[in-house]
Enzyme design. Sequence first.
Site, PDB file in Angstrom:
ATOM      1  N   GLU A 281       0.693  -0.941   0.390  1.00 40.78           N
ATOM      2  CA  GLU A 281       0.241  -0.007   0.001  1.00 40.78           C
ATOM      3  C   GLU A 281       0.720   1.454   0.254  1.00 40.78           C
ATOM      4  O   GLU A 281       2.249   1.306   0.680  1.00 40.78           O
ATOM      5  CB  GLU A 281      -0.555  -0.146   1.327  1.00 40.78           C
ATOM      6  CG  GLU A 281      -2.223   1.253   1.505  1.00 40.78           C
ATOM      7  CD  GLU A 281      -2.587   1.264   2.458  1.00 40.78           C
ATOM      8  OE1 GLU A 281      -4.409   1.587   2.187  1.00 40.78           O
ATOM      9  OE2 GLU A 281      -2.547   0.575   3.563  1.00 40.78           O
TER      10      GLU A 281
ATOM     11  N   GLY B 149       3.116   2.275  10.571  1.00 42.26           N
ATOM     12  CA  GLY B 149       3.526   1.716  11.851  1.00 42.26           C
ATOM     13  C   GLY B 149       2.559   0.064  11.572  1.00 42.26           C
ATOM     14  O   GLY B 149       3.510  -0.895  12.613  1.00 42.26           O
ATOM     15  N   ALA B 150       1.301   0.062  10.806  1.00 44.29           N
ATOM     16  CA  ALA B 150       0.552  -1.558  10.626  1.00 44.29           C
ATOM     17  C   ALA B 150       0.391  -1.318   9.164  1.00 44.29           C
ATOM     18  O   ALA B 150       0.087  -0.679   8.800  1.00 44.29           O
ATOM     19  CB  ALA B 150      -0.175  -2.182  11.645  1.00 44.29           C
ATOM     20  N   MET B 151       0.512  -2.801   8.234  1.00 41.18           N
ATOM     21  CA  MET B 151      -0.810  -3.062   7.275  1.00 41.18           C
ATOM     22  C   MET B 151      -1.566  -3.626   7.321  1.00 41.18           C
ATOM     23  O   MET B 151      -1.339  -5.274   8.220  1.00 41.18           O
ATOM     24  CB  MET B 151      -0.081  -3.036   6.538  1.00 41.18           C
ATOM     25  CG  MET B 151      -0.332  -3.589   5.323  1.00 41.18           C
ATOM     26  SD  MET B 151      -0.937  -2.038   4.473  1.00 41.18           S
ATOM     27  CE  MET B 151      -1.976  -2.483   3.392  1.00 41.18           C
ATOM     28  N   GLU B 152      -2.803  -3.750   6.820  1.00 42.25           N
ATOM     29  CA  GLU B 152      -4.469  -4.443   7.189  1.00 42.25           C
ATOM     30  C   GLU B 152      -4.690  -5.729   6.489  1.00 42.25           C
ATOM     31  O   GLU B 152      -5.515  -5.978   5.334  1.00 42.25           O
ATOM     32  CB  GLU B 152      -5.742  -3.194   7.283  1.00 42.25           C
ATOM     33  CG  GLU B 152      -5.613  -3.239   5.823  1.00 42.25           C
ATOM     34  CD  GLU B 152      -5.307  -1.755   5.212  1.00 42.25           C
ATOM     35  OE1 GLU B 152      -5.911  -0.861   4.594  1.00 42.25           O
ATOM     36  OE2 GLU B 152      -3.885  -1.291   6.437  1.00 42.25           O
TER      37      GLU B 152
ATOM     38  N   GLU C 201      -5.923  -2.353  12.397  1.00 44.95           N
ATOM     39  CA  GLU C 201      -6.099  -3.224  11.583  1.00 44.95           C
ATOM     40  C   GLU C 201      -6.783  -4.256  11.010  1.00 44.95           C
ATOM     41  O   GLU C 201      -7.519  -4.612  10.031  1.00 44.95           O
ATOM     42  CB  GLU C 201      -4.916  -3.910  11.785  1.00 44.95           C
ATOM     43  CG  GLU C 201      -3.665  -3.435  11.834  1.00 44.95           C
ATOM     44  CD  GLU C 201      -3.754  -1.821  10.527  1.00 44.95           C
ATOM     45  OE1 GLU C 201      -3.966  -2.367   9.447  1.00 44.95           O
ATOM     46  OE2 GLU C 201      -2.865  -0.298  11.293  1.00 44.95           O
TER      47      GLU C 201
ATOM     48  N   HIS D 240      -9.940  -3.048   9.345  1.00 46.01           N
ATOM     49  CA  HIS D 240      -9.730  -3.206   7.748  1.00 46.01           C
ATOM     50  C   HIS D 240     -10.103  -4.224   7.324  1.00 46.01           C
ATOM     51  O   HIS D 240     -10.725  -4.471   5.640  1.00 46.01           O
ATOM     52  CB  HIS D 240      -7.997  -2.384   7.536  1.00 46.01           C
ATOM     53  CG  HIS D 240      -7.923  -1.350   7.699  1.00 46.01           C
ATOM     54  ND1 HIS D 240      -8.593  -0.544   7.041  1.00 46.01           N
ATOM     55  CD2 HIS D 240      -6.967  -1.106   8.139  1.00 46.01           C
ATOM     56  CE1 HIS D 240      -7.928   0.529   6.997  1.00 46.01           C
ATOM     57  NE2 HIS D 240      -6.660   0.448   7.887  1.00 46.01           N
TER      58      HIS D 240
ATOM     59  N   GLU E 136      -9.627   4.368   6.376  1.00 45.06           N
ATOM     60  CA  GLU E 136      -8.932   4.720   7.225  1.00 45.06           C
ATOM     61  C   GLU E 136      -9.412   5.328   8.545  1.00 45.06           C
ATOM     62  O   GLU E 136      -9.205   5.637   9.789  1.00 45.06           O
ATOM     63  CB  GLU E 136      -7.228   5.859   7.088  1.00 45.06           C
ATOM     64  CG  GLU E 136      -6.298   5.027   5.935  1.00 45.06           C
ATOM     65  CD  GLU E 136      -5.884   3.750   6.472  1.00 45.06           C
ATOM     66  OE1 GLU E 136      -6.170   3.452   7.814  1.00 45.06           O
ATOM     67  OE2 GLU E 136      -5.491   2.887   6.424  1.00 45.06           O
TER      68      GLU E 136
END
Length: 889
Positions: A136, A288-291, A325, A328, A347
């Site tokens: 992303e 920070g993080a990814m879904e 996450e 999402h 988001e």
Amino acid sequence: MSDTVKPSDAYRLPTDVRPKHYDLTVRTDLEKETFEGVVKIDLEVVRPTASIVLNAAANLVLNPVSLASPTAAQLAPVETSYDEPTQRVRYTFPQEFAKGDKVTLRIGFAAPLTDSMSGYYKSTWDKGIYSLTQFEPTEARRALPCWDEPLLKATFAVTLVSRAGSVSLSNMPALAAPAIPGAGDEALYAGVEAKEWVATKFETTPPMSTYLLAYANGPFAHLESSYKSPLSGKVRPLRIYATPDLIHQAQFALDVKAKALPLYEQVFDVEFPLPKLDTLVASDFDAGAMENWGLITGRTNAYLLDPNNPDMRAKKQIAGTQSHEVAHMWFGNITTMAWWDNLYLNEGFATVMGESIILDKIFPEWKVDSEFINDILNEALALDAKPSSHPIEVECPDANMINQIFDALSYSKAASVLRMLSKYVGEDKFLQGVSIYLKKHLYANSVSRDLWEGIGEATGIDVPDLMENWVSKIGFPVLTVTETETGIRVRQDRFLEDGAVKPEDNETIWTVPLGLLTASEAGQSIVDNKAVLSEREAEFKIDTAKSFKLNADTHGVFRVLYTPERLAAIATEAAKSDSLFTLNDRMGLVHDAMALSKSGLLKLSAALNLLYILREEKEHLVWSGISTNLGIVLSTWWEHDDIVSLLNAFRKQLFAPLVKKLGYEYSTADTADITQLRTLAIGQAARAGDPAVVKELQDRFAKYVAGDKSAIPADLLNVTFNAAVVHGGAESYDEIVKIYDNPDTPSVKTSAIRALGASPDPQLLETTFDIILTRSRNQDVMYFFHGLQENFKARRFLRASFEKHYDEFVKRFEATFTLKGLVKIAYSGFSSEKDRAEAEAFFKGKDISRYDQALAQALDGIKAKSAWIERSTSDAQEWLENWKQASKL
């Protein structure tokens, strides 16, 4: 409408063909730090064409290429062209394909595994490297040729070939080992029969966007749990993966995930559709993080908590990240925005659901709806008050623009607007509307109006009319309250942090839910949640002889300006133990007062007086708002030593008594509020230079480096390390470097990084910057910059060093979110027009397309602070001198 091509069309793929399915095989060689693969993409021809255009980044070597059609088993392209600005490759074939034809494009590809933190990349740990993806928004094209746009959903069948003994992960569960195929793919499977390599084939995904595709390979260990679906009774496995040295710190994040999933199923009334949900903790990660669907990824400090020495701030961050996450998995993954201009649908919703509504159900004792005001609403209003802000729903034609809208507007303002809507229509109706929306767009794409229509169906309210200007227009209003004989007159105008509102800035009229709080005859609070201001100004009948307040519970996305006398009266009422006003009300008052002062609508002395009136406050979250706003004033007047000295004396008087009351020892019997208030008070007193607090922290640091790790509770790592470097000279600095090189946990390392920027010694600051340049992880550079920027004695050094090494940073972070963050941190600390002019001069002639918004926001901030200093220095000095004299300091 004319047929003129819009500028955005130049960055969008042609729609002659549409991908339906990807069969992807990737061979990863961690020893050689390379990957190669073959992708076979089943396409449907939408319009007759002989050319196929798709995305591929320049790092990929593409070869060979062929196409199977209804009339030919294997066609080679007669012409290939590549457009680097749009990262598109065009293949032209010797025949035209007819509408409705099903064709399969086969492309081989290869590239090195780099530390770019984007595409398919490598991450390092003590015993080597591993690989993972971050796609992303537009980085799937760095890992495989594909149709890299969210609207172009397809299914994915992934096979990963990797060295024996390693673990391969992807969105879906693994199947039995696949047979070695023919058609020229045998080379990818070399060594599998000899068992030196392993081929792992995964189940086919549901239709999804390329940015959600994920895979990884490495020496991962895992913890396992499960949850039972409240809708079907099905039990799904849940795992969290990390390298073996870190996995023991992952239990808390796994537990949160297990609690969150059934709650989301209940509120959405849509079952989680995949057979499993994994999380992978990465040591090198840009965001920070990814879904990623079925395989969430994120930084170490987003998921790891030391079970033997947990700190409350880390617990909250981990729980909020994990819940965000998981949100999402529905909002973004099942139903996906049609294009990046609707990023906020993903988001903003994941923020309000994951970090407020659902998190409150898991940890009600954390008061997360109240914390939302400090951490999310106030961040949103601070950014949206800049002239360089943008609407929540913003055009973003090219990849450079897309990267930049991952900001506090797409996340925090969008979440704040959705929270305001939820409070206005009622949370149950809001969630019912969201469920309607999701069910209508399962596995499809959507735009804003689709969500508004779902909520409108549940509530009977014209939601599009209510929400239109909140998402499509820039900014937000300040409501000016004028008292009349029969009540109040309320006027709305655009709010800007520098106060310089021109007529063309002030054209929007928002539909504003006022949340009008008044007192009954018996002295009880009455809140009119239906009162709305939908014109420039209007009158409302209330008894102003009694207490009143707008924006009850601080649900609204606006500031409120009262007269100084009314503000003082409201503050006095708020300070009472049996006040009409809630915790959320008090928090909102603090943030509004300082923001209004910065804009010139309220004297700084009035804002400081409000903070002083609230000095007997009991709640951590109000104190947190007070400390944040005092920090804003200090950071503005940072080069005015007399003001800084007075403000630090003020800080000490406010926070030192709390330290004496609460002490330094943490207990599991403490509430979350007491734990955080203790940490906050010690931190504020130490940074203000309170000698008793500084000595206590230095003594604890000495015991820590002597081997007693229990001397510093996890909650005090940041402030203790900072105090050690500020007051302990080169000897303490060297100890912090040792801790940085061999940290016990990721949070210990982050605390050490920020402390390395705190030294007043120019030579030690040079050493810190050398660490950034030569041996810092890419993901940690942001923490180094924050530590330096927070140190008033390092701000000019940071900017000069960034400018000196600018080209290195641009190259190092060219494909990441990090670059825009470094620009903002390096320049946003300044407060003079001279600094603003020098910054503009430095960037003149440079390609700023990847961070022009961040730079504009930093420059706007400098302008606003410069105006604030000019307007308010004498006022601040006079109030602080009077306070000092009255306090007999």
